[in-house]
Motif scaffolding. Structure first.
Motif, PDB file in Angstrom:
ATOM      1  N   UNK A   2       0.807  -1.214   0.000  1.00  0.00           N
ATOM      2  CA  UNK A   2       0.000   0.000   0.000  1.00  0.00           C
ATOM      3  C   UNK A   2       0.839   1.262   0.000  1.00  0.00           C
ATOM      4  N   UNK A   3       0.172   2.340  -0.292  1.00  0.00           N
ATOM      5  CA  UNK A   3       0.820   3.643  -0.290  1.00  0.00           C
ATOM      6  C   UNK A   3       0.999   4.126   1.145  1.00  0.00           C
ATOM      7  N   UNK A   4       2.104   4.778   1.410  1.00  0.00           N
ATOM      8  CA  UNK A   4       2.357   5.356   2.724  1.00  0.00           C
ATOM      9  C   UNK A   4       1.673   6.705   2.784  1.00  0.00           C
ATOM     10  N   UNK A   5       0.923   6.947   3.840  1.00  0.00           N
ATOM     11  CA  UNK A   5       0.303   8.255   4.048  1.00  0.00           C
ATOM     12  C   UNK A   5       1.245   9.077   4.913  1.00  0.00           C
ATOM     13  N   UNK A   6       2.006   9.935   4.287  1.00  0.00           N
ATOM     14  CA  UNK A   6       3.056  10.685   4.957  1.00  0.00           C
ATOM     15  C   UNK A   6       2.503  11.693   5.947  1.00  0.00           C
ATOM     16  N   UNK A   7       1.307  12.180   5.716  1.00  0.00           N
ATOM     17  CA  UNK A   7       0.733  13.178   6.612  1.00  0.00           C
ATOM     18  C   UNK A   7       0.529  12.626   8.027  1.00  0.00           C
ATOM     19  N   UNK A   8       0.210  11.350   8.133  1.00  0.00           N
ATOM     20  CA  UNK A   8       0.035  10.747   9.464  1.00  0.00           C
ATOM     21  C   UNK A   8       1.359  10.746  10.223  1.00  0.00           C
ATOM     22  N   UNK A   9       2.458  10.434   9.520  1.00  0.00           N
ATOM     23  CA  UNK A   9       3.773  10.462  10.151  1.00  0.00           C
ATOM     24  C   UNK A   9       4.145  11.887  10.550  1.00  0.00           C
ATOM     25  N   UNK A  10       3.877  12.828   9.662  1.00  0.00           N
ATOM     26  CA  UNK A  10       4.213  14.221   9.945  1.00  0.00           C
ATOM     27  C   UNK A  10       3.411  14.747  11.121  1.00  0.00           C
ATOM     28  N   UNK A  11       2.153  14.339  11.225  1.00  0.00           N
ATOM     29  CA  UNK A  11       1.317  14.779  12.333  1.00  0.00           C
ATOM     30  C   UNK A  11       1.881  14.315  13.666  1.00  0.00           C
ATOM     31  N   UNK A  12       2.240  13.051  13.750  1.00  0.00           N
ATOM     32  CA  UNK A  12       2.809  12.522  15.002  1.00  0.00           C
ATOM     33  C   UNK A  12       4.143  13.183  15.323  1.00  0.00           C
ATOM     34  N   UNK A  13       4.969  13.387  14.298  1.00  0.00           N
ATOM     35  CA  UNK A  13       6.277  14.014  14.495  1.00  0.00           C
ATOM     36  C   UNK A  13       6.122  15.451  14.985  1.00  0.00           C
ATOM     37  N   UNK A  14       5.208  16.200  14.375  1.00  0.00           N
ATOM     38  CA  UNK A  14       5.010  17.593  14.763  1.00  0.00           C
ATOM     39  C   UNK A  14       4.395  17.692  16.156  1.00  0.00           C
ATOM     40  N   UNK A  15       3.495  16.782  16.498  1.00  0.00           N
ATOM     41  CA  UNK A  15       2.904  16.795  17.844  1.00  0.00           C
ATOM     42  C   UNK A  15       3.978  16.537  18.896  1.00  0.00           C
ATOM     43  N   UNK A  16       4.845  15.582  18.631  1.00  0.00           N
ATOM     44  CA  UNK A  16       5.958  15.309  19.556  1.00  0.00           C
ATOM     45  C   UNK A  16       6.921  16.495  19.610  1.00  0.00           C
ATOM     46  N   UNK A  17       7.168  17.138  18.463  1.00  0.00           N
ATOM     47  CA  UNK A  17       8.061  18.296  18.422  1.00  0.00           C
ATOM     48  C   UNK A  17       7.501  19.441  19.256  1.00  0.00           C
ATOM     49  N   UNK A  18       6.189  19.646  19.192  1.00  0.00           N
ATOM     50  CA  UNK A  18       5.565  20.684  20.004  1.00  0.00           C
ATOM     51  C   UNK A  18       5.743  20.420  21.485  1.00  0.00           C
ATOM     52  N   UNK A  19       5.560  19.173  21.896  1.00  0.00           N
ATOM     53  CA  UNK A  19       5.740  18.825  23.307  1.00  0.00           C
ATOM     54  C   UNK A  19       7.190  19.007  23.740  1.00  0.00           C
ATOM     55  N   UNK A  20       8.115  18.615  22.893  1.00  0.00           N
ATOM     56  CA  UNK A  20       9.535  18.758  23.218  1.00  0.00           C
ATOM     57  C   UNK A  20       9.928  20.231  23.274  1.00  0.00           C
ATOM     58  N   UNK A  21       9.349  21.041  22.396  1.00  0.00           N
ATOM     59  CA  UNK A  21       9.613  22.482  22.447  1.00  0.00           C
ATOM     60  C   UNK A  21       9.108  23.092  23.751  1.00  0.00           C
ATOM     61  N   UNK A  22       7.934  22.673  24.190  1.00  0.00           N
ATOM     62  CA  UNK A  22       7.388  23.193  25.446  1.00  0.00           C
ATOM     63  C   UNK A  22       8.277  22.787  26.616  1.00  0.00           C
ATOM     64  N   UNK A  23       8.678  21.535  26.654  1.00  0.00           N
ATOM     65  CA  UNK A  23       9.531  21.067  27.759  1.00  0.00           C
ATOM     66  C   UNK A  23      10.874  21.784  27.741  1.00  0.00           C
ATOM     67  N   UNK A  24      11.496  21.912  26.577  1.00  0.00           N
ATOM     68  CA  UNK A  24      12.761  22.637  26.476  1.00  0.00           C
ATOM     69  C   UNK A  24      12.602  24.099  26.844  1.00  0.00           C
ATOM     70  N   UNK A  25      11.478  24.697  26.454  1.00  0.00           N
ATOM     71  CA  UNK A  25      11.215  26.085  26.809  1.00  0.00           C
ATOM     72  C   UNK A  25      11.048  26.284  28.299  1.00  0.00           C
ATOM     73  N   UNK A  26      10.366  25.372  28.942  1.00  0.00           N
ATOM     74  CA  UNK A  26      10.193  25.467  30.403  1.00  0.00           C
ATOM     75  C   UNK A  26      11.547  25.341  31.101  1.00  0.00           C
ATOM     76  N   UNK A  27      12.376  24.428  30.631  1.00  0.00           N
ATOM     77  CA  UNK A  27      13.718  24.276  31.218  1.00  0.00           C
ATOM     78  C   UNK A  27      14.526  25.555  31.030  1.00  0.00           C
ATOM     79  N   UNK A  28      14.460  26.140  29.833  1.00  0.00           N
ATOM     80  CA  UNK A  28      15.222  27.352  29.556  1.00  0.00           C
ATOM     81  C   UNK A  28      14.751  28.549  30.351  1.00  0.00           C
ATOM     82  N   UNK A  29      13.441  28.700  30.496  1.00  0.00           N
ATOM     83  CA  UNK A  29      12.907  29.829  31.266  1.00  0.00           C
ATOM     84  C   UNK A  29      13.148  29.622  32.754  1.00  0.00           C
ATOM     85  N   UNK A  30      12.919  28.419  33.252  1.00  0.00           N
ATOM     86  CA  UNK A  30      13.102  28.154  34.682  1.00  0.00           C
ATOM     87  C   UNK A  30      14.570  28.291  35.086  1.00  0.00           C
ATOM     88  N   UNK A  31      15.467  27.917  34.193  1.00  0.00           N
ATOM     89  CA  UNK A  31      16.890  28.020  34.496  1.00  0.00           C
ATOM     90  C   UNK A  31      17.462  29.400  34.220  1.00  0.00           C
TER      91      UNK A  31
END
Length: 180
Positions: A2-31
């Protein structure tokens, strides 16, 4: 295959990236790291990305599992029309949002993940994929579990099927005298 639906992969990757950005941002602001303003930007960008990416898009074939509470955010994402539905726009948006996060060590991991999501969205756009909301599915008349007519009456281990008693044999056994 079957064909790979790349948007599903991108969605999961971007959602994880958003969470990692928030966590990194909290560390940077708190420190109170040098350049903590980039960390504050990482928090804001991460929250925006997670809100944008939380609703999953409908797959072309098969069924798509909806995330809890997705219908509320999907209505908001659908409201913006082609700005959120088109994956070329999402690829450029994620690439632009990723740049400022690269100036601080605490948000670099989220930035790299967001860059990867941007590339995957670009690939999805080239393959003519487009975001569409998941519609409520109608029941198809058959519900799960309806194929089981009668649950087993005796607990496991059960004898082989040919040695099991038949229901009409039960009446004969009940009439038989019992030994005490």
């Amino acid at each position: 295959m079957g064909q790979i639906e790349w948007a599903m992969w991108a969605n999961e990757q971007a959602l994880a990236a958003g969470l990692i950005l928030v966590i990194g941002g909290v560390v940077g602001v708190a420190g109170q790291f040098k350049g903590w303003q980039y960390a504050a930007y990482g928090i804001a960008a991460g929250v925006f990305i997670m809100l944008l990416e939380y609703p999953r898009g409908k797959r072309r074939k098969g069924t798509t599992l909806e995330r809890p509470g997705q219908s509320y955010l999907a209505a908001v994402v659908k409201l913006f029309g082609p700005l959120t539905r088109n994956y070329y726009v999402r690829a450029v948006l994620h690439a632009c949002l990723a740049v400022p996060g690269g100036f601080m060590l605490a948000t670099v991991l989220g930035t790299v993940n967001l860059g990867i999501a941007s590339i995957i969205y670009l690939l999805a756009a080239v393959r003519n994929e487009e975001w569409s909301p998941i519609q409520e599915q109608q029941s198809k008349g058959r519900q799960p579990g309806k194929s089981i007519h009668q649950p087993p009456t005796n607990p496991p281990p059960r004898p082989p099927a040919e040695r099991r008693r038949k229901p009409e044999d039960d009446a004969e056994i009940e009439d038989a005298p019992t030994v005490k």
